[in-house]
Write an enzyme that holds these catalytic residues in place. Structure first.
Site, PDB file in Angstrom:
ATOM      1  N   GLY A  28      -7.316  -1.866 -11.875  1.00 48.75           N
ATOM      2  CA  GLY A  28      -7.415  -2.917 -12.784  1.00 48.75           C
ATOM      3  C   GLY A  28      -8.821  -2.614 -13.614  1.00 48.75           C
ATOM      4  O   GLY A  28      -9.278  -1.699 -13.584  1.00 48.75           O
ATOM      5  N   GLY A  62     -13.846  -8.535   8.015  1.00 52.68           N
ATOM      6  CA  GLY A  62     -15.307  -8.509   8.733  1.00 52.68           C
ATOM      7  C   GLY A  62     -16.033  -9.840   7.841  1.00 52.68           C
ATOM      8  O   GLY A  62     -16.668 -10.379   8.428  1.00 52.68           O
ATOM      9  N   ALA A  95      -2.941 -10.185   0.969  1.00 54.58           N
ATOM     10  CA  ALA A  95      -1.723  -9.809  -0.010  1.00 54.58           C
ATOM     11  C   ALA A  95      -0.816  -8.914   0.583  1.00 54.58           C
ATOM     12  O   ALA A  95      -1.185  -7.704   0.566  1.00 54.58           O
ATOM     13  CB  ALA A  95      -2.403  -9.615  -1.114  1.00 54.58           C
ATOM     14  N   TYR A 143       2.136   3.171   0.754  1.00 54.77           N
ATOM     15  CA  TYR A 143       2.090   1.664   0.395  1.00 54.77           C
ATOM     16  C   TYR A 143       2.397   0.721   1.579  1.00 54.77           C
ATOM     17  O   TYR A 143       1.853   0.015   2.048  1.00 54.77           O
ATOM     18  CB  TYR A 143       2.647   1.445  -0.937  1.00 54.77           C
ATOM     19  CG  TYR A 143       2.633   0.167  -1.352  1.00 54.77           C
ATOM     20  CD1 TYR A 143       1.194  -0.358  -1.885  1.00 54.77           C
ATOM     21  CD2 TYR A 143       3.685  -0.757  -1.595  1.00 54.77           C
ATOM     22  CE1 TYR A 143       0.969  -1.733  -2.366  1.00 54.77           C
ATOM     23  CE2 TYR A 143       3.515  -1.971  -2.401  1.00 54.77           C
ATOM     24  CZ  TYR A 143       2.306  -2.632  -2.560  1.00 54.77           C
ATOM     25  OH  TYR A 143       2.000  -3.862  -2.970  1.00 54.77           O
TER      26      TYR A 143
END
Ligand code: NAD
Length: 321
Positions: free
Chosen positions: A40, A106, A118, A149
């Site tokens: 990102g 946590g 997600a 993945y």
């Protein structure tokens, strides 16, 4: 939607994360966005920087997570998500799905916050049950290239369940199906941005195999509304979020060429290893429990996304939309 006072979004500078941050701010929440900018970019949230209650922190969630003050929602969205990204970043992908999820859980435990993971339709692998309901266990090749993945997400789901049972952590899993919209990277390798980019440049649109494999694609605003509805509910999931409108990849390519008003032709290229043949969510659960269904049809969603790609390529040589 009940307002959360302070939400933490890991991966908040990514495609979905940036839309989540925006919707949460619109709803009156304070938002802390944690991102290491692996896939990102700060640009994705640049328009939020001046908004009251928004904080962007550069942090790798596999190292540690520290957020001062009270937090009542943790949305764990950090992870490379496009095949091109996770094939290039296999270890980072497995670390953020395992250690990153441990740290995000946590944080939620320490703060007494609700946690939302997600997860992905890739948890179903190349499915042998169609459409895919949440109680289908999937058909994943752990040692194939996509295993990094798929298995990271399956581990993340198992860890989330372990926190629910061992620590009574309030936690939910959303299995998100293919989502598209503004702020996808034109070069991220996923079908829709690739096709839009090619169509806008008048280049051949590269369809894998014979294009008969299917996908069900959901516009980002609908996906975000679904994720936040799960966050605001007491559902634990897994909950499928995605469009039940299935189409072939060839149909999708032709729709994009038409929506872009492009003269591009189709070029067939080899299919990637373990590419799923079919993909469609069974959305009975989320519709029954939360009344959620997609509201934006393909024509509307493509028009908005194509315009965003046009605007971005006008402003930015890299074509980030
Ligand atoms: P994206 O690559 O645009 O966003 C992921 C973000 O996570 C990026 O900003 C990246 O820099 C950040 N990140 C990665 N590793 C990190 C780390 N160690 N520490 C901090 N930040 C880190 O991808 P996306 O499409 O927005 O996907 C977001 C999440 O949604 C992912 O978890 C993905 O698996 C899931 N998902 C997305 C889709 C989809 O269609 N977009 C479908 C299913 C699931």
């Amino acid at each position: 939607m009940p307002t959360f006072q302070h939400a933490v979004v890991t991966g908040g500078a990514g495609f979905l994360g940036s839309h989540l941050c925006e919707r949460l701010l619109d709803a009156g929440s304070q938002v802390t966005c944690l991102d290491n900018f692996l896939t990102g970019v700060p640009d994705n949230v640049a328009h939020l920087r001046s908004r009251q209650g928004f904080r962007l922190i550069k942090a790798d969630v596999t190292e540690f997570i520290h957020v001062p003050g009270a937090v009542d929602l943790v949305l764990h969205f950090a992870s490379p998500a496009s095949p091109a990204d996770y094939l290039r970043l296999p270890i980072e992908t497995m670390k953020v799905g395992s250690i990153g999820t441990l740290h995000a859980l946590g944080l939620a435990k320490e703060k007494g916050a609700r946690f939302v993971l997600a997860s992905t339709s890739e948890a179903y692998g190349d499915p042998q049950v169609h459409p895919q309901p949440e109680d289908y266990w999937g058909h994943v090749n752990p040692v194939g290239p996509r295993g990094v993945y798929d298995e990271a997400k399956r581990f993340a789901e198992a860890l989330t369940m372990a926190y629910r049972t061992a620590h009574h952590q309030d936690a939910a899993i959303v299995r998100i199906f293919n989502t598209y919209g503004p702020r996808m990277r034109a070069d991220d390798g996923r079908a829709i941005p690739t096709f839009i980019n090619q169509a806008l440049r008048g280049q051949p649109v590269t369809v894998a195999g014979d294009g008969s494999q299917t996908r069900s694609v959901c516009f980002v605003d609908d996906t975000i509304r679904g994720v936040l509805a799960v966050a605001a509910s007491d559902l634990s999931g897994p909950v499928n979020i995605g469009s039940p409108d299935e189409m072939t990849v060839l149909e999708l390519a032709n729709s994009i060429i038409a929506a872009a008003g492009s003269a591009s032709t189709i070029e067939f290229v080899p299919r990637p290893t373990d590419d799923p043949m079919v993909r469609r969510p069974d959305t009975t659960l989320v519709t029954r429990e939360l009344g959620w269904a997609p509201a934006v049809d393909l024509a509307q969603g493509l028009a908005i996304t194509i315009q965003a790609f046009r605007d971005a390529s006008g402003n930015n040589a890299e074509g980030r939309a």
